[in-house]
Enzyme design. Sequence first.
Site, PDB file in Angstrom:
ATOM      1  N   GLU A 131       0.824  -1.202   0.000  1.00 50.87           N
ATOM      2  CA  GLU A 131       0.000   0.000   0.000  1.00 50.87           C
ATOM      3  C   GLU A 131       0.861   1.256   0.000  1.00 50.87           C
ATOM      4  O   GLU A 131       1.958   1.281   0.567  1.00 50.87           O
ATOM      5  CB  GLU A 131      -0.909   0.013   1.248  1.00 50.87           C
ATOM      6  CG  GLU A 131      -1.945   1.130   1.177  1.00 50.87           C
ATOM      7  CD  GLU A 131      -2.751   1.317   2.464  1.00 50.87           C
ATOM      8  OE1 GLU A 131      -2.611   0.504   3.381  1.00 50.87           O
ATOM      9  OE2 GLU A 131      -3.503   2.318   2.529  1.00 50.87           O
ATOM     10  N   ARG A 169      -0.819  13.468   8.716  1.00 51.31           N
ATOM     11  CA  ARG A 169      -1.919  12.715   8.101  1.00 51.31           C
ATOM     12  C   ARG A 169      -2.998  12.302   9.102  1.00 51.31           C
ATOM     13  O   ARG A 169      -4.041  11.824   8.704  1.00 51.31           O
ATOM     14  CB  ARG A 169      -1.377  11.482   7.390  1.00 51.31           C
ATOM     15  CG  ARG A 169      -0.494  10.579   8.220  1.00 51.31           C
ATOM     16  CD  ARG A 169      -1.185   9.480   8.965  1.00 51.31           C
ATOM     17  NE  ARG A 169      -0.199   8.663   9.653  1.00 51.31           N
ATOM     18  CZ  ARG A 169       0.151   7.436   9.226  1.00 51.31           C
ATOM     19  NH1 ARG A 169      -0.400   6.926   8.184  1.00 51.31           N
ATOM     20  NH2 ARG A 169       1.059   6.755   9.899  1.00 51.31           N
ATOM     21  N   ASN A 229      -4.754 -15.560  -4.221  1.00 50.26           N
ATOM     22  CA  ASN A 229      -5.060 -16.717  -5.063  1.00 50.26           C
ATOM     23  C   ASN A 229      -6.579 -16.826  -5.262  1.00 50.26           C
ATOM     24  O   ASN A 229      -7.355 -16.207  -4.546  1.00 50.26           O
ATOM     25  CB  ASN A 229      -4.404 -18.005  -4.538  1.00 50.26           C
ATOM     26  CG  ASN A 229      -5.060 -18.562  -3.302  1.00 50.26           C
ATOM     27  OD1 ASN A 229      -6.288 -18.598  -3.172  1.00 50.26           O
ATOM     28  ND2 ASN A 229      -4.233 -19.005  -2.360  1.00 50.26           N
ATOM     29  N   LEU A 230      -6.951 -17.604  -6.265  1.00 46.90           N
ATOM     30  CA  LEU A 230      -8.351 -17.602  -6.693  1.00 46.90           C
ATOM     31  C   LEU A 230      -9.283 -18.088  -5.590  1.00 46.90           C
ATOM     32  O   LEU A 230     -10.379 -17.559  -5.411  1.00 46.90           O
ATOM     33  CB  LEU A 230      -8.502 -18.467  -7.950  1.00 46.90           C
ATOM     34  CG  LEU A 230      -9.909 -18.613  -8.517  1.00 46.90           C
ATOM     35  CD1 LEU A 230     -10.541 -17.265  -8.832  1.00 46.90           C
ATOM     36  CD2 LEU A 230      -9.887 -19.487  -9.783  1.00 46.90           C
ATOM     37  N   ARG A 271     -18.121 -10.093   0.023  1.00 46.70           N
ATOM     38  CA  ARG A 271     -18.132  -8.666  -0.303  1.00 46.70           C
ATOM     39  C   ARG A 271     -18.989  -8.310  -1.505  1.00 46.70           C
ATOM     40  O   ARG A 271     -19.369  -7.149  -1.653  1.00 46.70           O
ATOM     41  CB  ARG A 271     -16.701  -8.171  -0.510  1.00 46.70           C
ATOM     42  CG  ARG A 271     -15.776  -8.403   0.690  1.00 46.70           C
ATOM     43  CD  ARG A 271     -16.288  -7.757   1.972  1.00 46.70           C
ATOM     44  NE  ARG A 271     -15.365  -7.974   3.098  1.00 46.70           N
ATOM     45  CZ  ARG A 271     -15.564  -7.482   4.308  1.00 46.70           C
ATOM     46  NH1 ARG A 271     -16.647  -6.789   4.598  1.00 46.70           N
ATOM     47  NH2 ARG A 271     -14.693  -7.718   5.269  1.00 46.70           N
TER      48      ARG A 271
END
Lengths: 317, 317, 317, 317
Positions: free
Chosen positions: D119, D203, D219-220, D230
């Site tokens: 990130e 921040r 991974n899938l 979700r």
Amino acid sequence: MFSNDQKSAIEAARAAWTPTRRLVVPALEEAMYEPVSVLDTGFVRLVDYMGGDDGIVQGARVSYGKGTKSTSDDRGLIRYLMRNRHTSPFELAVIKLHVRAPIFVTRQWFRHRTASINEYSARYSVLEKEFYFPRPEDIAVQSASNKQGRGTTLPPEQAQQVLDLLRDDAARCYDHYLDLLNEDAAGGTVDPTRPSIARELARMNLPVNIMTQFYWQINLWNLLHFLRLRADSHAQYEIRAYADAILGLVEKWVPLTFGAFRDYMRDATLLSGPALRVLRAVMAGTPVDPKAEGLSRREITELATLFPEIAPRLNGG
Amino acid sequence: MFSNDQKSAIEAARAAWTPTRRLVVPALEEAMYEPVSVLDTGFVRLVDYMGGDDGIVQGARVSYGKGTKSTSDDRGLIRYLMRNRHTSPFELAVIKLHVRAPIFVTRQWFRHRTASINEYSARYSVLEKEFYFPRPEDIAVQSASNKQGRGTTLPPEQAQQVLDLLRDDAARCYDHYLDLLNEDAAGGTVDPTRPSIARELARMNLPVNIMTQFYWQINLWNLLHFLRLRADSHAQYEIRAYADAILGLVEKWVPLTFGAFRDYMRDATLLSGPALRVLRAVMAGTPVDPKAEGLSRREITELATLFPEIAPRLNGG
Amino acid sequence: MFSNDQKSAIEAARAAWTPTRRLVVPALEEAMYEPVSVLDTGFVRLVDYMGGDDGIVQGARVSYGKGTKSTSDDRGLIRYLMRNRHTSPFELAVIKLHVRAPIFVTRQWFRHRTASINEYSARYSVLEKEFYFPRPEDIAVQSASNKQGRGTTLPPEQAQQVLDLLRDDAARCYDHYLDLLNEDAAGGTVDPTRPSIARELARMNLPVNIMTQFYWQINLWNLLHFLRLRADSHAQYEIRAYADAILGLVEKWVPLTFGAFRDYMRDATLLSGPALRVLRAVMAGTPVDPKAEGLSRREITELATLFPEIAPRLNGG
Amino acid sequence: MFSNDQKSAIEAARAAWTPTRRLVVPALEEAMYEPVSVLDTGFVRLVDYMGGDDGIVQGARVSYGKGTKSTSDDRGLIRYLMRNRHTSPFELAVIKLHVRAPIFVTRQWFRHRTASINEYSARYSVLEKEFYFPRPEDIAVQSASNKQGRGTTLPPEQAQQVLDLLRDDAARCYDHYLDLLNEDAAGGTVDPTRPSIARELARMNLPVNIMTQFYWQINLWNLLHFLRLRADSHAQYEIRAYADAILGLVEKWVPLTFGAFRDYMRDATLLSGPALRVLRAVMAGTPVDPKAEGLSRREITELATLFPEIAPRLNGG
């Protein structure tokens, strides 16, 4: 090791090139699908991969955002990441291997929990008559100094006796396995009037040097962790042979990361706090007692091996 | 199974009670350290635990904050969490077991990657002469319908032949193992002039029904996942025996969670989208062709088994 | 920080002692449930634990089997395990904490993926008006040398200005949050004729220094890894404050492991392969060019800081 | 959303095709690097992938060995694997995405621990002035029935008021952020005589609807688990928008797996043991009391919604 059918399938897969927009590593493409021989009847075979040094750098740079404008070159960044154990960019590269190895090796292998494994099922299918037998020069006595290692190699005749015994037992157990299954070597039923014991039961008679096979997929960071432990002199020779073969693929795949791994993981040494204090004192010419600083006898020996020049000082000289 | 020394150590551990501020589950304390016998020479033994139904509820409530004021009772909350697969509160309970099991069982067991394992090392120590041999009534032929299961049991004399063969091979392989190690059963050197082959090599001759032992620590959610797969009729009988023993401990430890597990995991059925459509049509009395809806032959059979009352309708009646 | 109800609940929990057969660590029992204050409005609170130094030793010994007869004392074994990164015995100890921390701290915290987390849900409940504001002496300018660190502290009046600004914005945003929720500080509806915006939407207006809370459960090995990174001078001060508080608990819990952590993790240094070669050459009095050996400028500086005695030699002296 | 430089870089990446021996999925190549717009200023962008339906089948077949000779077609095998939750072959496919999303969405996203994340660091770099603001039609009141959901949409003028407030607070907080940094929008120093507060401190004033970005690799199998939770009506709308965009990529990537996911995960329903008993009784025409069987009020309602034809029977009819 491979049937003609399998060899043709590998050749066909190697012959088929398709265009992709993804990152491609030509040196690794060269190695694809081709089995690398390991031990007598084992292999490691690259089946798929994703990413490479470029992808690692790209992933790292998303973290640094605009802040990376001044970032040095890719090699420097990768070495920086490795040195400081910024592991997540290395997780972005993934490799998939097809492996054949003895069961006792897979038992060590699968202790690494951060990989995806699809293994041949001895409940579902019959295991082939393929065993691992060491080369005579790999048969050694129990190490006296290392509770979990081997010492000197056996003389040839004695090694041959060991091998004969291993081969005999493997052959007999496998014959009995087929017997229980009521199958011949070609997979046919031997005697339709006799029961065929369930595969999941019959296999309990097989020794742990029988070969199994599996697909193994792991990201680069976890792979490097595996390699540091298993391509190491403390690992059992048999799994080390696999780790060395995989290391060869890693060098082709991610040459910059491989260099960083070599310098900051494989060849690196952890100096404990106490060892550091001792070393500083030695350099400053200050008297120091390693034992009083908290080093064990083993640690003092290891430090002396690492820095032979100061060994006399460490040993109270 | 246990030496007198070990029995005394267990008795001593069971006799020692210490006060704690932690959550205590009296019914589980009762079971502590005591081995539960599994198979012929295996066991499962509770060594430590943390948390329980109360801790799960407490962990869930931190998520709901003030919002939980109106929350129903603990049982309702646990059932709600389980039903909706809110897994994180169940991760807050942890159990540690000491297990002895045959190697082929641990190979299935350790495929569950979300546990901590400390296993006896055959590089470091000599494996004991303990093997698993099935009871005659557990020896069965290969199932015709299930590629990875067993079918009918063998008649007693044939089962005995299988057992004799397994016992012979195990005994011979183990004798040769000691031979290679140059050790007698008591761990003494047999002949100081002969080489003692390294333990890591000698053990490759041992069949996969030899017993090993390990500490296994896992959180409750991952344990329930393990139990759903392994305390199931599709699991191999031998690992199921261990799963059933563990299930007995779970019931004592977290009775509310155990009840929810039974209703929403073990006894629950997944209705696929197409199966749901077929079922609705049947209920509404609308004509429906299960195959056209996408159900495979196997799925139609299973749906008919689940709801025998509507089987004729599913089979085109 | 705590309501009177909560204080009473904590007192009640601390007063309740129950006998257990499990391993108990009296020094840690002492700390149970009691919040340790962190930052201005945060805390860390021990809620449960399992295992300790004794359990780690016991878990390690199952691996060594009979082979451990000659094993040295517990302290030596734990230091050996830590030094050689034999991590699995350390996984056998587990701790559960209740934490209150600002959101921007949890964003760093939760990057550690090997823990179980149950966090307060801002979809389900209203966040309290609790924010983190740094002490004036913790407000500092951007570091010139470290792209992700802070440099010198601000003079008091300027620090005060920063704080005023942070407090103003936090207060205004929180007021608007309540406004959107149509709630007063006590949780009552302000105006029944106005809409109450969904909590999951209204919270998007809140700054990342608002406090959240969570249960965090992690095994000791993963915790030590967390502490090495977060109780470190490179970590942001705010998360370091939490790591330091947790370190205090670890020292009470597993004193032997804590000592090994200090010597072999926290105070230890990784010497890269090239750095090792340079160091050896220096000790042997052989000429050596650190750059030619592959050390970067930064690495040369760091090596010179580690061993000031040889700094001139490293810098071409 | 993208600068001209970034657009050119994407175009260049899309234009470069290289031959590979790996499995290629042409429909997914089509989508590579191109951002899919999500919410107002977010996106999902496919950066790399490995494997596909073919690789899943290949991985599964290694487990079945010779036993697969009779295996049905690929589609049947994939559906069988999904239906029986044989997850390891699905782990063999991996995808890497570049995502921009608001912080409050990433907080839900990163609770999924089985992915690799890189990130953007707000310690290292300055966050851009990009916020998420809902469309007026997505602004809704707190749901009365669902403690963590939204109810009816606001009338346009009221929605506009909410938006004005969110925009004002975001703008003010961001201005103050730049103020603290002593930076202008172009990244230049505003006043060299004033202190520039450390980025990691400044921040903390930013609200959680500010945008961040990250690389996400998963991974899938773990991705499908993420998508089931979700891309579901219980998930918050904002993360669902991302899940839906990813679902579109999955359909292109692994069409057979996508179909199996739809039928056996997304559209499937778990029937609890008690619900199954009730359903059977209803079908058999036997009197049954759902409450006595253990169904909660909520479960009875849900069962009646699933099978409206039998609702009267469930409600005591």
